[in-house]
Design an enzyme around this catalytic site. Structure first.
Site, mmCIF file in Angstrom:
data_model
loop_
_atom_site.group_PDB
_atom_site.id
_atom_site.type_symbol
_atom_site.label_atom_id
_atom_site.label_comp_id
_atom_site.label_asym_id
_atom_site.label_seq_id
_atom_site.Cartn_x
_atom_site.Cartn_y
_atom_site.Cartn_z
ATOM 1 N N ARG A 136 39.212 34.926 43.894
ATOM 2 C CA ARG A 136 39.779 34.011 42.909
ATOM 3 C C ARG A 136 39.469 34.414 41.473
ATOM 4 N NH1 ARG A 136 38.931 27.603 43.489
ATOM 5 N NH2 ARG A 136 40.081 28.063 45.390
ATOM 6 N N HIS A 169 49.799 32.691 48.596
ATOM 7 C CA HIS A 169 48.747 32.015 47.809
ATOM 8 C C HIS A 169 48.856 30.508 47.975
ATOM 9 C CE1 HIS A 169 45.655 32.454 44.720
ATOM 10 N NE2 HIS A 169 46.173 31.412 44.088
ATOM 11 N N TYR A 196 62.451 25.235 34.169
ATOM 12 C CA TYR A 196 63.260 25.548 32.982
ATOM 13 C C TYR A 196 63.187 27.015 32.581
ATOM 14 C CZ TYR A 196 63.285 20.469 32.403
ATOM 15 O OH TYR A 196 63.435 19.125 32.594
#
Length: 748
Positions: free
Chosen positions: A35, A81, A126
């Site tokens: 991580r 993931h 967007y």
């Protein structure tokens, strides 16, 4: 029955200590390895690696059309993931922001945030994205046997363990992360400089950090602000892998204004403006008249600071802003990465680059071996095809007559199964004579390539030379000039508080009960001000608003407060005990103001005193500073400000009516202590309290001296008081009858 017999099948029983320890260690290793920390090979954390790989699998190359970011994030979460979509999208945003990544991997379209507010990016539904050309440095060799593949989280797919980076991205884009009990902070660097350092290390494997820093002098951030860390500190940082560096904004002069044109890495211009505006509002920047932001598309950073007038020292002003705002910022450096052995470790620059070069050499070796295996397989097939062309009639006969022609071809011509299968898959159109010529030509080319590959793989030098050539070619293609200049500069110093306060005349007034206030101007009737019931005037000192006010208490301790911070004389002030911590029972005797070199006479009524500079009494300690030694039973007299050490005399009068005048030069100049005897008072009378030093005054050589005794006053001209001149420590002469109970002395 044992206790374990009651446990359901498959349930294990263990001590809580053992379970929690193992669970915490497993969690710690997961956070560290999967991580928070980047791998030395490709310089990526797992989420970044999965984002880049997923985008390549979606066909989002630099030449493709942009696709919705939600499409990429969905693929990453669903396939590789299984974590939060917000965190995954934010990691993608950081890979796309040119002000966050030195060499972005993602080419974004839409609102991806701004330097003022990096988290102001639009939602992933967007924005659109594709890979940048630079991402090919990670992906171009992926399908060439260069990566180890591991199962994804559910075992249905495979993903690359480390991408085959062609350049040390771990240094180029840097990164930061916090794991369990460890963290990483790697600054970005310039591609051409890092490539030059790698080439030097290839040629000189034993090169140290100093030699590498000749090619790579320091980090290179996406901003054009200056790196002001001295070279020695940068060298020490690269030698150990840990340290810190400082960046400072760049500015220029334009029509009397100060124009900030570049900010340190990850510093918001809006936040800097807020910090400066807060100082202006708090009246800590009186020399600044105006502040505005003129940034636009042509000038991404243009902050304008307008000084109050042309007399303002602009360099000092900027130094103050560097020291008190984010215009200068410190960055921690911790080159902590996961090494080729799978373990996290803080590495020096030579260790880091050497390990990456080992990774790169092995990657190239695997790529060449993969290509060699492919070439040899093709040559093997071509040998079989050539046999078929030379015996085309027999081959056709076998294919027509046998139900299983493959084994017969293998037996008849000594072919392998792969060769026989290739012959059987030939199309009739490829049986022409021209095809035989093509096969021979391809065979010659592949044989030459095989020889070259075998020669390269068989020579460590040729392999390292090839790695160097590829690094040099990639640096030429993707490299760019340095953005962050390295300029050694002294550390910025904030302006002294007095320099930030406008210099205005004021008078500090102290009452007997220790209340203080400041009145504007010097023409102040301090005794005539309004005081609290039971309180009265004690002392006053004229000065400037940018000077400190020094207070003297009955124990001989001095205290300091900024004069501009004192309450206005329009009210009754505030008690000094609220801001200072004098000893119990102490009361404040007087207040002093002036320049640091100004001198004052300090004395007690036991007849001892000395001259002290004002700066020797200044302290930041709330509990004050011991200056005047006060004997048991003695009282501190009001301090006297000296205006002319050469022309003034000290007049001392005892409570028994003895008057002595002496030149100030006879008093010692000290920083602290008891001082010397000014006026002699018999010891027995002093101990019994019959006689003390009642009053002190400073008188100019040509000024009259007034003695106040009760309601009587006597003014002596210079020719009169000269009769009382004597040496320091003498008894002095008695004053005329009626003036022997002296209350005070003062000079006009």
């Amino acid at each position: 029955m044992t206790e374990s017999a009651y446990l359901p099948e498959g349930v294990e029983r263990q001590p809580l200590k053992t379970f929690t320890e193992k669970a915490y260690l497993d969690y710690s290793m997961y956070v560290i390895l999967d991580r928070a920390l980047p791998h030395v090979g490709d310089g990526l954390k797992p989420v970044q690696r999965r984002l880049v790989y997923a985008m390549s699998e979606l066909g989002l190359s630099a030449l493709s059309k942009h696709k919705k970011s939600a499409r990429t994030v969905g693929d990453v979460l669903g396939k590789y993931h299984p974590h939060g979509d917000a965190a995954c999208y934010e990691a993608m945003v950081l890979l796309a922001q040119p002000f966050s990544s030195r060499y972005p991997f993602v080419d974004g379209q839409g609102n991806w945030g701004s330097p003022d507010d990096p988290k102001s990016f639009a939602a992933m539904r967007y924005t659109e994205a594709r890979l940048s050309p630079y991402a090919q440095l990670l992906l171009s060799e992926l399908g060439q046997g260069t990566a180890d593949w591991v199962p994804n989280f559910d075992g249905t797919l495979e993903e690359p363990k480390v991408l085959p980076a062609r350049l040390p991205n771990v240094l180029l884009n840097g990164g930061s992360g916090i794991a369990v009990v460890m963290a990483t902070d790697i600054p970005p660097h310039n591609l051409k400089e890092v490539a030059a350092a790698c080439l030097h290390l290839l040629a000189h494997p034993d090169a140290d950090a100093d030699a590498l820093c000749a090619h790579m002098p320091g980090p290179d951030f996406p901003t054009e602000a200056e790196i002001i860390t001295p070279r020695e500190e940068l060298l020490a940082l690269y030698r150990s892998g840990q340290g810190s560096l400082r960046m400072r904004a760049r500015f220029e002069h334009e029509n009397g204004d100060l124009i900030i044109t570049a900010l340190p890495f990850q510093v918001s211009g809006a936040k800097v403006l807020e910090q400066i505006a807060a100082q202006i509002q708090a009246k800590k920047l009186p020399m600044v008249e105006d502040l505005r932001d003129e940034s636009d598309h042509e000038h991404p950073t243009r902050l304008v600071i307008t000084p109050r007038n042309s007399r303002v020292d602009r360099e000092s002003l900027m130094a103050h802003l560097f020291a008190t705002t984010d215009l200068e910022r410190s960055y921690r450096v911790n080159l902590n990465v996961i090494g080729l052995d799978g373990r996290p470790q803080v590495k020096s620059l030579p260790e880091l680059l050497s390990e990456w070069l080992r990774f790169r050499i092995e990657t190239v070796r695997r790529r060449l071996q993969w290509r060699l295996d492919k070439v040899e397989r093709r040559l093997h097939i071509l040998e079989g095809l050539l046999v078929a062309y030379l015996n085309i009639d027999e081959v056709i006969r076998i294919i027509r007559e046998y139900d299983e022609p493959g084994p017969e071809l293998m037996r008849r011509f000594g072919l392998t199964e792969a060769q026989a299968e290739a012959i059987l898959e030939l199309k009739l159109r490829h049986l022409a004579r021209l095809e035989e010529m093509k096969i021979r030509g391809e065979q010659d080319e592949l044989q030459q390539e095989r020889d070259h590959l075998q020669a390269t793989l068989g020579s460590e030098k040729r392999l390292r030379d090839l790695v160097g050539e590829e690094i040099r070619a990639d640096a030429e293609r993707f490299g760019d000039p340095r953005r962050s200049p390295i300029v050694a500069r002294a550390a910025a110093q904030a302006l002294d508080e007095s320099a930030l306060v406008p210099s205005e005349p004021l008078t500090v007034v102290l009452s007997r009960m220790g209340w203080v206030r400041a009145a504007k101007g010097h023409e102040v009737d301090a005794p005539g001000l309004n005081y609290k019931s039971g309180d009265a005037y004690q002392s006053a000192a004229p000065g400037r608003s940018n000077q400190p006010a020094v207070f003297l208490d009955s124990t001989g301790r001095s205290y300091t407060l900024p004069a501009h911070s004192l309450p206005s004389a329009r009210g009754q002030g505030e008690p000094l005990s609220g801001r200072l911590s004098p000893p119990d029972g102490a009361r404040f005797i007087g207040v002093m103001m002036g320049a640091g070199e100004d001198r004052y006479v300090l004395a007690t009524d036991h007849g001892h005193g000395f001259i002290v500079r004002l700066e020797d009494m200044i302290t930041r300690n709330r509990a004050g500073k011991a200056v005047l030694t006060v004997p048991a039973g003695a009282q501190v007299l009001h301090p006297l400000r000296i205006h002319d050490l050469e022309r003034q005399y000290l007049a001392a009068a005892s409570s028994a009516g003895h008057l002595l005048l002496l030149p100030l030069s006879e008093l010692p100049q000290m920083a602290r202590g008891k001082g010397n005897k000014i006026l002699h008072i018999p010891t027995d009378r002093l101990k019994s309290g019959e006689e003390t030093l009642a009053a002190l005054a400073l008188v100019d050589a040509d000024a009259p001296l007034t003695v106040v005794a009760g309601k009587k006053t006597k003014t002596m001209k210079p020719e009169e008081w000269r009769d009382y001149l004597g040496e320091r420590g003498r008894r002095g002469q008695r004053l005329p009858r009626g003036y022997q109970k002296v209350d005070r002395l003062h000079a006009d």
